[in-house]
Design a protein around this motif. Structure first.
Motif, PDB file in Angstrom:
ATOM      1  N   ARG A  37       2.017   6.931  -6.684  1.00 24.63           N
ATOM      2  CA  ARG A  37       1.083   7.999  -7.086  1.00 24.63           C
ATOM      3  C   ARG A  37       1.661   9.371  -6.810  1.00 24.63           C
ATOM      4  NH1 ARG A  37      -2.674   4.247  -4.891  1.00 24.63           N
ATOM      5  NH2 ARG A  37      -2.749   5.411  -2.946  1.00 24.63           N
ATOM      6  N   VAL A  38       2.374   9.534  -5.701  1.00 22.26           N
ATOM      7  CA  VAL A  38       2.996  10.819  -5.378  1.00 22.26           C
ATOM      8  C   VAL A  38       4.083  11.148  -6.407  1.00 22.26           C
ATOM      9  CG1 VAL A  38       4.448  11.998  -3.674  1.00 22.26           C
ATOM     10  CG2 VAL A  38       2.440  10.730  -2.926  1.00 22.26           C
ATOM     11  N   MET A  63       4.245  14.944 -13.139  1.00 19.90           N
ATOM     12  CA  MET A  63       3.301  15.749 -13.927  1.00 19.90           C
ATOM     13  C   MET A  63       3.490  17.229 -13.656  1.00 19.90           C
ATOM     14  SD  MET A  63       1.777  13.632 -15.844  1.00 19.90           S
ATOM     15  CE  MET A  63       0.633  14.761 -16.553  1.00 19.90           C
ATOM     16  N   CYS A  64       3.712  17.591 -12.383  1.00 18.34           N
ATOM     17  CA  CYS A  64       3.936  19.008 -12.048  1.00 18.34           C
ATOM     18  C   CYS A  64       5.228  19.520 -12.702  1.00 18.34           C
ATOM     19  CB  CYS A  64       4.018  19.193 -10.534  1.00 18.34           C
ATOM     20  SG  CYS A  64       2.458  18.940  -9.702  1.00 18.34           S
ATOM     21  N   LEU A  65       6.271  18.729 -12.666  1.00 12.09           N
ATOM     22  CA  LEU A  65       7.528  19.147 -13.288  1.00 12.09           C
ATOM     23  C   LEU A  65       7.399  19.305 -14.801  1.00 12.09           C
ATOM     24  CD1 LEU A  65      10.129  17.039 -11.279  1.00 12.09           C
ATOM     25  CD2 LEU A  65       9.744  19.506 -11.172  1.00 12.09           C
ATOM     26  N   ARG A 120       0.835  -1.208   0.000  1.00 17.34           N
ATOM     27  CA  ARG A 120       0.000   0.000   0.000  1.00 17.34           C
ATOM     28  C   ARG A 120       0.867   1.253   0.000  1.00 17.34           C
ATOM     29  NH1 ARG A 120      -3.805  -2.487   4.402  1.00 17.34           N
ATOM     30  NH2 ARG A 120      -5.320  -3.535   3.075  1.00 17.34           N
ATOM     31  N   GLN A 121       1.909   1.253   0.820  1.00 17.00           N
ATOM     32  CA  GLN A 121       2.811   2.402   0.865  1.00 17.00           C
ATOM     33  C   GLN A 121       3.514   2.584  -0.472  1.00 17.00           C
ATOM     34  OE1 GLN A 121       5.324   1.481   4.190  1.00 17.00           O
ATOM     35  NE2 GLN A 121       3.896   2.316   5.693  1.00 17.00           N
TER      36      GLN A 121
END
Length: 88
Positions: free
Chosen positions: A75-76, A82-84, A68-69
């Motif tokens: 995902r993070v 995507m932000c970069l 799960r981690q």
């Protein structure tokens, strides 16, 4: 029992003609059917056991938590990428 039938079917299937498989099925069908019915009845007669999640061994719970981690970190990282890419 079932393994013997599977070996016989495999041997019959390796025959170049369909007569080998047809003969095998004609000769062995009653035996194969009775063995399959016996296996099914044994499986059906076993009691169903509900195992709560708390009964899973600690190692399995720990592995599930790590998975799960790992998925969350994935995902993070994707969001970061995507932000970069948008900034460039």
């Amino acid at each position: 029992e079932i393994d013997d039938g599977a070996r016989g079917a495999k041997a019959a299937a390796s025959s170049p003609s369909l007569d080998g498989m047809a003969g095998f099925l004609r000769d062995q069908y009653p035996t194969l059917r009775s063995e399959a019915e016996a296996a099914r009845s044994r499986a059906v007669s076993l009691p169903q056991v509900d195992v709560p999640l708390d009964d899973i061994p600690f190692e399995a719970r720990e592995k599930t938590q790590h998975l799960r981690q790992y998925a969350a970190v994935g995902r993070v990282h994707y969001a970061k990428d995507m932000c970069l890419w948008r900034l460039e």
